[in-house]
Design a protein around this motif. Structure first.
Motif, PDB file in Angstrom:
ATOM      1  N   VAL A 168       0.834  -1.211   0.000  1.00 19.51           N
ATOM      2  CA  VAL A 168       0.000   0.000   0.000  1.00 19.51           C
ATOM      3  C   VAL A 168       0.864   1.254   0.000  1.00 19.51           C
ATOM      4  O   VAL A 168       0.629   2.188  -0.788  1.00 19.51           O
ATOM      5  CB  VAL A 168      -0.942   0.006   1.220  1.00 19.51           C
ATOM      6  N   HIS A 169       1.866   1.315   0.865  1.00 20.98           N
ATOM      7  CA  HIS A 169       2.736   2.492   0.933  1.00 20.98           C
ATOM      8  C   HIS A 169       3.455   2.718  -0.393  1.00 20.98           C
ATOM      9  O   HIS A 169       3.576   3.857  -0.872  1.00 20.98           O
ATOM     10  CB  HIS A 169       3.769   2.322   2.051  1.00 20.98           C
ATOM     11  N   GLN A 170       3.939   1.652  -0.996  1.00 23.43           N
ATOM     12  CA  GLN A 170       4.654   1.757  -2.264  1.00 23.43           C
ATOM     13  C   GLN A 170       3.742   2.260  -3.379  1.00 23.43           C
ATOM     14  O   GLN A 170       4.121   3.145  -4.157  1.00 23.43           O
ATOM     15  CB  GLN A 170       5.255   0.403  -2.642  1.00 23.43           C
ATOM     16  N   VAL A 171       2.541   1.699  -3.446  1.00 26.31           N
ATOM     17  CA  VAL A 171       1.602   2.073  -4.515  1.00 26.31           C
ATOM     18  C   VAL A 171       1.170   3.529  -4.390  1.00 26.31           C
ATOM     19  O   VAL A 171       1.164   4.279  -5.380  1.00 26.31           O
ATOM     20  CB  VAL A 171       0.369   1.140  -4.510  1.00 26.31           C
ATOM     21  N   LEU A 201     -12.574   8.966  -0.948  1.00 27.89           N
ATOM     22  CA  LEU A 201     -12.054   9.472   0.324  1.00 27.89           C
ATOM     23  C   LEU A 201     -12.396   8.502   1.461  1.00 27.89           C
ATOM     24  O   LEU A 201     -11.572   8.237   2.348  1.00 27.89           O
ATOM     25  CB  LEU A 201     -12.635  10.856   0.623  1.00 27.89           C
ATOM     26  N   ILE A 202     -13.604   7.961   1.407  1.00 32.13           N
ATOM     27  CA  ILE A 202     -14.023   7.015   2.446  1.00 32.13           C
ATOM     28  C   ILE A 202     -13.230   5.705   2.339  1.00 32.13           C
ATOM     29  O   ILE A 202     -12.710   5.201   3.343  1.00 32.13           O
ATOM     30  CB  ILE A 202     -15.537   6.733   2.344  1.00 32.13           C
ATOM     31  N   THR A 203     -13.129   5.153   1.124  1.00 33.02           N
ATOM     32  CA  THR A 203     -12.446   3.864   0.973  1.00 33.02           C
ATOM     33  C   THR A 203     -10.943   3.989   1.224  1.00 33.02           C
ATOM     34  O   THR A 203     -10.335   3.094   1.822  1.00 33.02           O
ATOM     35  CB  THR A 203     -12.701   3.263  -0.425  1.00 33.02           C
ATOM     36  N   ASN A 204     -10.338   5.082   0.787  1.00 35.47           N
ATOM     37  CA  ASN A 204      -8.917   5.281   1.096  1.00 35.47           C
ATOM     38  C   ASN A 204      -8.716   5.506   2.597  1.00 35.47           C
ATOM     39  O   ASN A 204      -7.681   5.125   3.156  1.00 35.47           O
ATOM     40  CB  ASN A 204      -8.347   6.455   0.297  1.00 35.47           C
ATOM     41  N   GLY A 205      -9.715   6.114   3.251  1.00 38.25           N
ATOM     42  CA  GLY A 205      -9.661   6.260   4.699  1.00 38.25           C
ATOM     43  C   GLY A 205      -9.692   4.909   5.399  1.00 38.25           C
ATOM     44  O   GLY A 205      -9.015   4.695   6.416  1.00 38.25           O
ATOM     45  N   MET A 206     -10.479   3.984   4.861  1.00 47.11           N
ATOM     46  CA  MET A 206     -10.525   2.625   5.415  1.00 47.11           C
ATOM     47  C   MET A 206      -9.155   1.950   5.298  1.00 47.11           C
ATOM     48  O   MET A 206      -8.686   1.288   6.235  1.00 47.11           O
ATOM     49  CB  MET A 206     -11.580   1.801   4.669  1.00 47.11           C
ATOM     50  N   TYR A 214      -6.302   3.492   5.101  1.00 44.26           N
ATOM     51  CA  TYR A 214      -5.423   4.230   6.016  1.00 44.26           C
ATOM     52  C   TYR A 214      -5.468   3.624   7.420  1.00 44.26           C
ATOM     53  O   TYR A 214      -4.441   3.417   8.069  1.00 44.26           O
ATOM     54  CB  TYR A 214      -5.851   5.697   6.031  1.00 44.26           C
ATOM     55  N   ARG A 215      -6.690   3.337   7.890  1.00 43.27           N
ATOM     56  CA  ARG A 215      -6.847   2.769   9.233  1.00 43.27           C
ATOM     57  C   ARG A 215      -6.313   1.334   9.299  1.00 43.27           C
ATOM     58  O   ARG A 215      -5.692   0.938  10.293  1.00 43.27           O
ATOM     59  CB  ARG A 215      -8.320   2.790   9.644  1.00 43.27           C
ATOM     60  N   GLN A 216      -6.546   0.568   8.240  1.00 45.17           N
ATOM     61  CA  GLN A 216      -6.144  -0.843   8.262  1.00 45.17           C
ATOM     62  C   GLN A 216      -4.637  -1.028   8.221  1.00 45.17           C
ATOM     63  O   GLN A 216      -4.109  -1.982   8.798  1.00 45.17           O
ATOM     64  CB  GLN A 216      -6.805  -1.592   7.093  1.00 45.17           C
TER      65      GLN A 216
END
Length: 415
Positions: free
Chosen positions: A88-91, A191-196, A198-200
């Motif tokens: 995730v961080h790389q992408v 924004l909502i799905t990327n927020g999910m 972010y938390r995971q």
């Protein structure tokens, strides 16, 4: 060895979730295009379709091919939270770099493209929409086979944009707002799905070395998506150099209606890709059986769909687009040949070559097809405009299908 029940549960669940998304992708344009084609009239509708195509194409620059490469990486890393977070961080780091490239490309289109400088508001909306679409996070949820919430938000954003279009688009001068509403609705969902996400994964970490790693890992898939775009998404943009926006809008409308039927196959293919990838490493025979069943299904669906679309075109075009779009009928009839070709090439490429990591031969075929399409598009579109472009697309797709089929036959569908 994976148990049958444990495999079926996520596969069925995610297939249903993706079909919900695809139904919205199918139904919403069928509802919005007839409305917009009548309200905006042919000239402004052509500008709308052109800018929509431009936004989708440049969003592919930002997505880069992560829809396949990152999905595969996440699927392979299931159960390893640290590895998933690293992907995730790389992408996301790579997408930030690619956004700069996409914006530069869109600026060049503003100065050298086929639209006039008076369409500056359309270009601004196109730039923002391409960035929003580029950060669509479906690859993450698809790789984890957890698509329910993501799919609900995708459907909700489509319905919201449709409601806004019907409420506020009342005259041709309102045309640019159709693009703005779609952009805003998608932005809210992502924004909502990327927020999910972010938390995971415990936040997003930007890293140049991580971005380079993601770009390197996804390069073969980027070559694939970029080459595919030469004979899919980019055709409307290429046609814009040879024909006025009215004709471009007609071609893109025919292409959109044609691919609406194909979109019914998308969810099944998307759900099967991570499943076959996961199964192939543990039970090759089972993966082979899944791929063979997919091939049979795609063949029957493709041929049936092509026959129906060809036969129904004279009725569908006036029903969907209204009067004044009769020239779209022969274009749609040519493009109907894409349905069986794309259905089968999807199985041979996405469900067989990619799970086996045969990226090299996969990309050789796609790059060759992109080159074939580019040459044919320049030769045919200049003289025959939209109908010439339609034949260029069909011939290129036929090349892809038969080339991939020969590779699969040679390898006897083994994993």
């Amino acid at each position: 060895m994976l148990s049958t029940s444990s495999q079926r549960s996520p596969l069925l669940k995610n297939t249903v979730a993706l079909y919900g998304v695809q139904l919205s992708v199918l139904v919403i344009p069928i509802i919005s295009i007839p409305y917009l084609s009548r309200i905006l009239q042919a000239e402004i509708f052509g500008v709308y379709m052109y800018c929509l195509s431009l936004a989708i194409w440049f969003s592919m620059v930002i997505e880069y091919g992560f829809q396949l490469s990152a999905t595969r990486s996440i699927a392979e890393a299931q159960g390893d939270g640290h590895r998933v977070a690293s992907v995730v961080h790389q992408v996301h780091s790579a997408k930030l770099l690619l956004t700069l490239l996409a914006v530069v490309g869109l600026v060049l289109f503003y100065y050298f493209g086929s639209l006039s400088r008076s369409n500056f508001d359309w270009y601004i909306a196109t730039v923002v929409y391409s960035i929003v679409l580029g950060f669509r996070p479906t690859w993450y949820f698809q790789g984890k086979e957890e698509l329910t919430v993501n799919s609900i938000l995708e459907v909700g954003s489509g319905i919201l944009s449709l409601v806004l279009i019907f409420l506020f688009i009342k005259k041709p001068e309102d045309g640019v707002w159709a693009l703005v509403f779609q952009c805003g609705a998608k932005a809210a969902a992502y924004l909502i799905t990327n927020g999910m996400i972010y938390r995971q994964v415990g936040g997003f970490k930007v890293s140049i070395t991580g971005a380079i790693e993601a770009l390197r890992d996804g390069f073969s898939m980027f070559v694939f998506t970029a080459s595919v775009s030469l004979y899919t998404t980019a055709n409307g943009l290429l046609l814009g150099f040879f024909a006025p926006t009215v004709i471009v809008g007609g071609f893109l409308s025919a292409e959109k209606i044609t691919k609406a039927g194909l979109s019914l196959l998308g969810p099944l293919s998307q759900a099967m890709f991570p499943r076959i990838t996961a199964v192939a490493g543990q039970n090759p025979e089972q993966a082979k059986m899944m791929a063979l069943l997919m091939t049979a299904f795609m063949a029957v669906f493709g041929v049936t769909g092509a026959v129906l679309l060809y036969w129904l075109s004279p009725w569908l075009v006036p029903l969907i687009l209204g009067t004044g779009y009769e020239s779209v009928i022969p274009i749609m009839r040519v493009l109907s040949l894409l349905i069986p070709l794309i259905a089968l090439s999807n199985v041979f490429g996405i469900q067989y070559l990619l799970p086996k990591r045969k990226d090299k031969i996969f990309n050789q075929i796609i790059i060759s097809a992109g080159a074939v399409n580019l040459i044919l598009a320049i030769l045919l579109a200049e003289h025959f405009q939209a109908i010439g472009m339609a034949w260029a697309v069909v011939i290129s797709e036929a090349f892809v299908t038969f080339a991939m089929m020969m590779v699969v036959i040679k390898n006897k569908f083994t994993y």
